[in-house]
Write a protein that holds these residues in place. Structure first.
Motif, short mmCIF file in Angstrom:
data_model
loop_
_atom_site.label_atom_id
_atom_site.label_comp_id
_atom_site.label_asym_id
_atom_site.label_seq_id
_atom_site.Cartn_x
_atom_site.Cartn_y
_atom_site.Cartn_z
N PRO A 93 -22.26 -15.78 7.57
CA PRO A 93 -21.61 -14.69 6.82
C PRO A 93 -22.19 -14.60 5.41
O PRO A 93 -22.63 -15.61 4.84
N LEU A 94 -22.19 -13.40 4.88
CA LEU A 94 -22.75 -13.19 3.55
C LEU A 94 -21.88 -13.83 2.47
O LEU A 94 -20.64 -13.81 2.56
N THR A 95 -22.52 -14.36 1.46
CA THR A 95 -21.82 -14.83 0.28
C THR A 95 -22.16 -13.89 -0.87
O THR A 95 -23.00 -13.00 -0.74
N ALA A 96 -21.52 -14.07 -2.00
CA ALA A 96 -21.73 -13.20 -3.15
C ALA A 96 -23.21 -13.19 -3.55
O ALA A 96 -23.86 -14.24 -3.60
N GLY A 97 -23.73 -11.99 -3.78
CA GLY A 97 -25.11 -11.87 -4.24
C GLY A 97 -26.13 -11.87 -3.15
O GLY A 97 -27.34 -11.93 -3.43
N GLN A 98 -25.70 -11.76 -1.86
CA GLN A 98 -26.63 -11.77 -0.74
C GLN A 98 -26.54 -10.47 0.05
O GLN A 98 -25.52 -9.78 0.04
N PHE A 99 -27.63 -10.16 0.77
CA PHE A 99 -27.60 -9.10 1.77
C PHE A 99 -28.49 -9.50 2.93
O PHE A 99 -29.34 -10.38 2.81
N TYR A 100 -28.28 -8.82 4.07
CA TYR A 100 -29.00 -9.20 5.29
C TYR A 100 -30.40 -8.57 5.33
O TYR A 100 -30.61 -7.44 4.90
N SER A 101 -31.33 -9.34 5.89
CA SER A 101 -32.65 -8.85 6.25
C SER A 101 -32.90 -9.28 7.69
O SER A 101 -32.72 -10.46 8.00
N PRO A 102 -33.22 -8.37 8.63
CA PRO A 102 -33.77 -7.05 8.36
C PRO A 102 -32.75 -6.06 7.79
O PRO A 102 -31.57 -6.11 8.13
N ILE A 103 -33.28 -5.15 6.97
CA ILE A 103 -32.43 -4.09 6.44
C ILE A 103 -32.34 -2.93 7.43
O ILE A 103 -31.36 -2.18 7.41
N LEU A 104 -33.36 -2.78 8.28
CA LEU A 104 -33.35 -1.77 9.34
C LEU A 104 -33.59 -2.48 10.66
O LEU A 104 -34.69 -2.92 10.95
N GLN A 105 -32.53 -2.63 11.45
CA GLN A 105 -32.63 -3.34 12.72
C GLN A 105 -33.08 -2.38 13.82
O GLN A 105 -32.76 -1.20 13.80
N GLY A 106 -33.79 -2.93 14.81
CA GLY A 106 -34.31 -2.11 15.89
C GLY A 106 -35.71 -1.63 15.57
O GLY A 106 -36.36 -2.10 14.64
N CYS A 107 -36.18 -0.68 16.34
CA CYS A 107 -37.58 -0.23 16.25
C CYS A 107 -37.81 0.63 15.01
O CYS A 107 -37.86 1.86 15.07
N TYR A 108 -37.95 -0.04 13.87
CA TYR A 108 -38.32 0.59 12.61
C TYR A 108 -39.49 -0.22 12.03
O TYR A 108 -39.33 -0.97 11.07
N PRO A 109 -40.69 -0.08 12.62
CA PRO A 109 -41.82 -0.92 12.21
C PRO A 109 -42.66 -0.31 11.10
O PRO A 109 -42.44 0.84 10.67
N ASP A 110 -43.63 -1.08 10.63
CA ASP A 110 -44.66 -0.62 9.69
C ASP A 110 -44.06 0.04 8.45
O ASP A 110 -44.42 1.17 8.10
N PRO A 111 -43.16 -0.63 7.74
CA PRO A 111 -42.50 0.04 6.62
C PRO A 111 -43.45 0.26 5.44
O PRO A 111 -44.35 -0.54 5.16
N SER A 112 -43.25 1.37 4.75
CA SER A 112 -43.93 1.66 3.49
C SER A 112 -42.89 2.16 2.51
O SER A 112 -41.94 2.86 2.89
N ILE A 113 -43.06 1.81 1.23
CA ILE A 113 -42.02 2.09 0.24
C ILE A 113 -42.66 2.60 -1.05
O ILE A 113 -43.78 2.24 -1.40
N THR A 114 -41.94 3.48 -1.75
CA THR A 114 -42.37 3.97 -3.05
C THR A 114 -41.14 4.22 -3.91
O THR A 114 -40.01 4.21 -3.41
N ARG A 115 -41.38 4.45 -5.21
CA ARG A 115 -40.26 4.69 -6.13
C ARG A 115 -40.62 5.78 -7.12
O ARG A 115 -41.75 5.86 -7.60
N LYS A 116 -39.61 6.61 -7.42
CA LYS A 116 -39.67 7.54 -8.54
C LYS A 116 -38.40 7.33 -9.35
O LYS A 116 -37.29 7.59 -8.88
N GLY A 117 -38.54 6.85 -10.57
CA GLY A 117 -37.37 6.58 -11.39
C GLY A 117 -36.48 5.54 -10.76
O GLY A 117 -36.90 4.43 -10.46
N ASP A 118 -35.22 5.93 -10.50
CA ASP A 118 -34.25 5.02 -9.87
C ASP A 118 -34.19 5.19 -8.36
O ASP A 118 -33.35 4.56 -7.70
N ASP A 119 -35.03 6.04 -7.80
CA ASP A 119 -34.95 6.36 -6.37
C ASP A 119 -36.07 5.69 -5.59
O ASP A 119 -37.26 5.88 -5.89
N PHE A 120 -35.68 4.93 -4.55
CA PHE A 120 -36.63 4.31 -3.64
C PHE A 120 -36.64 5.08 -2.32
O PHE A 120 -35.58 5.51 -1.83
N TYR A 121 -37.84 5.24 -1.74
CA TYR A 121 -37.98 5.91 -0.45
C TYR A 121 -38.80 5.02 0.47
O TYR A 121 -39.80 4.43 0.06
N LEU A 122 -38.37 4.95 1.74
CA LEU A 122 -39.00 4.09 2.73
C LEU A 122 -39.21 4.87 4.02
O LEU A 122 -38.33 5.63 4.44
#
Length: 581
Positions: free
Chosen positions: A59-88
Motif C-alpha cells: 500500500p502507498l505511504t505518504a509521498g509515494q505513487f505507483y509505477s507503472p503510471i499507465l498499466q496495460g499496453c501503453y509502450p514506448d512512452p515519450s514526454i514533453t513539457r510546456k510551462g506547467d503542462d506535461f504531455y505523454l
C-alpha cells in the motif's frame, strides 16, 4: 424566371436529402435505445476490476505513487513539457484512434485528453498486422514557434516516417501527416537554444557494412522547421552499433537528444525490446557529434538481475527524460510485469522514475536495482490517481454503463474508426457486425479495453439474437489476429449456443460449447489469475456458470504470440462466423 425556379428546386432537393440523411443517422443512433435488432448485440454494464496482489501487499505511504503510471499496453512512452503542462504519448500500432495522449500538471496525476491520430486521413492501417502501424511516437514542444510536434513511423500504406503538429494538444486538431524523406524507425526531434532543429533516428548501417544480425546505427539530420523536412545531404551516423561495437550490441534505437549546461546528451535504448533491454547515454559538444558513451552505461536495465526475483519487472528501456519547472528530472520508460509462468499478458507498460542529474550523467534512481511498485513523488504533489478525476492505477475498478454519453477514451478499435460500427443509446451500446472475422487483417467490429492487471475480472451484459450460423457476438481476449479467445453466442439450425473458441497461430479450435434454452439477455464474464483464465455466463437472475474449465493465457502473452502489443478484452460482433459446432 425558369432558371430561378430550377435553382430553387435544386436547393429544396439538396435540403431534403440532407434532412433525410440527418433523420436516418438520428434513427440509427437511437436504435440501441429504442429497437432491438436481430444479429446486432446491445452491450451494457461493462465492469473491469483489477486485483493484483502486489498492490495489496505494498500500500502507498505518504509521498509515494505507483509505477507503472499507465498499466496495460501503453509502450514506448515519450514526454514533453510546456510551462506547467506535461504531455505523454505511446505507441498504438493498428489501434484506432492512434497515439493516446495524456496530460499532467505534476507527473503523478494523469488524464487522457484524446488521441493524436483520430482521423482516417492520418492513420491508414486498414490491412496491417496488429504489430504494424504506429511505432515509437516522439512528442516535442518547440518554444521558438510555440508548436507541438509528434514524429513517428507508420509501418503501413507506404507512409513511413511522418510528423504532425498542433498549437494546443488539449484541443487536438493535429495536422495530417507530413512524410519525411528518410528511412529507419524511431525518429525524434530536438530543438536547440539557437532555434535550429534536428532529427535523430534508428537506421540500418550503410550498404555492405552490416557486421552482424541486429547491427543498427543512430543517424542525425538537420531539420528545416519552415519546410517540415530534413535537409538533404546533412545525414550523419553518430552511433555505430551501440556503446561498444566490439561486443556486437543489438538494436540501438529510440534516440533522444537533451542539452544541459552547454553539453548535448544522446540517450538511446540498446539490446532490443526484450530481456536484454537497457538504456544508454552519450555526450558531445556539438549536436552533430561525435558522441562519447558514458562510463556508467547502462543507466537503466533489469537484464543483469536474478531471474527468480519476486515481483519481477523486466525489459526496462526505451526511455525519455523531462525536467520539472522546479528543476527535478524524471524519466518515463517501458517495462513488463511477467506472471508466475513468465508470460507477458499485460504487454509493455509506461513506468516512471526520478532521475539524478547532479553529476555529469543522468542516473535513474533505482533503475539498475529490482524495480519497486512505488516511488517518491515530486515535491508538493498530492496523489489523486484513484479519485475518479484521473487515469487510475494500482488496483481499481472501471465501470461503463454505456448510457449514450459518448465513448470513454480508453475504448479503441482495430484498423478503423469505432464510429463505423458503434451505435450509442440510453439502453446500451449496439455493435453492428461486419462481415469480417477477428482472424482477418481488416477493420473488425469490436471495441477493446486493455488488460491492465495479471489478476482481473471483466463482466458485461449482452442482449443478442443471432440470425444464422454466420452471426456471433460476445467477448474476446485478444493478443492478435492469430492468437485470441472468442466467447460468444451463435446459432446452429434453430438452436442457440454459447461457444468458447481458441485461436493459436491462426488455427481455431472450439474448446467448449453449451446449448442455450433461448437467445436474448445474457451476462458474460472472463476472469484471470496470472496464466489461468476462466470464461463464464449467467442469465440475468442466476449465478455464473463456467464453460471450458480453466484455460491457459499463454496465447495472450507477448513472448508467446510475438509482436509488440498486450492482451485486450473486446466486445465483438461478426456476421462472418465459421465455427464448426
Amino acid at each position: 424566371m425558369r432558371k430561378t425556379k430550377q435553382r430553387t428546386k435544386r436547393k429544396i432537393g439538396i435540403g431534403s436529402c440532407l434532412l433525410a440523411l440527418t433523420l436516418l443517422y438520428s434513427c440509427q443512433s437511437m436504435r440501441a435505445a429504442d429497437e432491438k435488432v436481430d444479429g446486432e448485440p446491445i452491450y451494457s454494464n461493462f465492469k473491469y476490476s483489477g486485483n493484483d496482489k502486489i498492490y495489496d501487499e505494498n500500500p502507498l505511504t505518504a509521498g509515494q505513487f505507483y509505477s507503472p503510471i499507465l498499466q496495460g499496453c501503453y509502450p514506448d512512452p515519450s514526454i514533453t513539457r510546456k510551462g506547467d503542462d506535461f504531455y505523454l504519448v505511446n505507441s498504438s500500432f493498428v489501434m484506432f484512434p492512434g497515439v493516446p495522449i495524456f496530460h499532467s500538471k505534476d507527473l503523478v496525476n494523469w488524464k487522457q485528453i484524446g488521441h493524436v491520430l483520430d482521423r482516417e486521413s492520418q492513420l491508414k492501417v486498414g490491412t496491417a498486422g496488429i504489430s504494424e502501424g504506429i511505432y515509437a511516437p516522439d512528442i516535442m514542444y518547440n518554444p521558438y514557434n510555440d508548436t507541438f510536434y509528434m514524429i513517428t513511423t507508420q509501418i503501413a500504406s507506404g507512409i513511413g516516417n511522418m510528423v504532425v503538429k498542433t498549437k494546443d494538444p488539449q484541443k487536438g486538431n493535429w495536422t495530417d501527416p507530413i512524410q519525411l524523406n528518410f528511412g529507419g524507425i524511431d525518429p525524434a526531434l530536438f530543438f536547440d537554444d539557437d532555434g535550429k532543429a534536428y532529427v535523430v533516428h534508428n537506421d540500418a548501417p550503410d550498404d555492405g557494412k552490416e557486421l552482424y544480425q541486429g547491427h543498427r546505427v543512430i543517424k542525425i539530420w538537420e531539420y528545416d522547421v519552415d519546410k517540415d523536412q530534413v535537409v538533404a545531404g546533412t545525414s550523419k551516423i553518430i552511433v555505430d552499433g551501440g556503446v561498444d561495437l566490439s561486443t556486437k550490441p543489438i538494436w540501438i534505437e529510440a534516440p533522444h537528444i537533451y542539452k544541459k549546461n552547454g553539453t548535448y546528451y544522446l540517450m538511446c535504448a540498446e539490446g532490443g525490446t526484450g530481456s536484454n533491454h537497457s538504456e544508454v547515454v552519450f555526450s558531445s559538444t556539438n549536436p552533430m557529434g561525435p558522441y562519447v558513451p558514458a562510463t556508467t552505461n547502462p543507466i537503466l536495465s533489469q537484464r543483469h538481475l536474478p531471474q527468480d526475483r519476486s515481483n519481477k519487472v523486466d525489459w526496462a528501456g526505451h526511455a525519455d527524460l523531462v525536467q520539472t519547472p522546479e528543476g527535478e528530472w524524471y524519466g518515463v520508460f517501458l517495462a513488463v510485469r511477467p506472471n508466475e509462468k513468465k508470460r507477458v499478458n499485460t504487454g509493455r507498460e509506461t513506468f516512471i522514475l526520478p532521475v539524478d542529474w547532479s553529476g555529469e550523467w543522468p542516473v535513474f534512481e533505482g533503475g539498475m536495482e529490482p524495480l519497486k511498485p512505488s516511488i517518491r513523488m515530486p515535491k508538493g504533489v498530492k496523489n489523486e490517481m484513484n479519485t475518479g478525476a484521473y487515469f487510475a492505477n494500482g488496483n481499481f475498478t472501471f465501470i461503463d454503463k454505456f448510457e449514450g454519453k459518448g465513448l470513454d477514451l480508453r475504448w479503441i478499435a482495430l484498423r478503423g474508426p469505432r464510429e463505423k460500427f458503434v451505435l450509442e443509446g440510453k439502453a446500451g451500446l449496439a455493435i453492428k457486425p461486419f462481415e469480417v472475422s477477428i482472424r482477418e487483417q481488416k477493420p473488425i467490429s469490436a471495441l477493446f479495453y486493455r488488460q491492465q492487471h495479471r489478476a482481473f475480472t471483466t463482466e458485461v451484459e449482452m442482449d443478442y439474437t443471432p440470425r444464422s450460423e454466420s452471426d456471433l457476438a460476445g467477448i474476446t481476449c485478444l493478443q492478435s489476429e492469430a492468437f485470441n479467445y472468442v466467447f460468444g453466442v451463435t446459432r446452429s439450425g434453430n438452436d442457440y449456443y454459447l461457444v468458447l473458441e481458441r485461436t493459436e497461430k491462426g488455427s481455431a479450435q472450439v474448446v467448449a460449447k453449451e446449448k442455450l434454452t433461448e437467445s436474448g439477455k445474457i451476462k458474460l464474464r472472463v476472469q484471470a489469475e496470472g496464466d489461468n483464465y476462466q470464461f463464464s455466463y449467467a442469465s440475468t437472475d442466476s449465478d455464473y456458470k463456467n464453460i471450458g474449465g480453466t484455460v491457459s493465457g499463454d496465447i495472450l502473452s507477448t513472448d508467446v504470440a510475438g509482436g509488440f502489443t498486450g492482451s485486450m478484452i473486446g466486445l465483438y460482433s461478426t456476421s462472418a462466423n465459421n465455427m464448426k459446432l
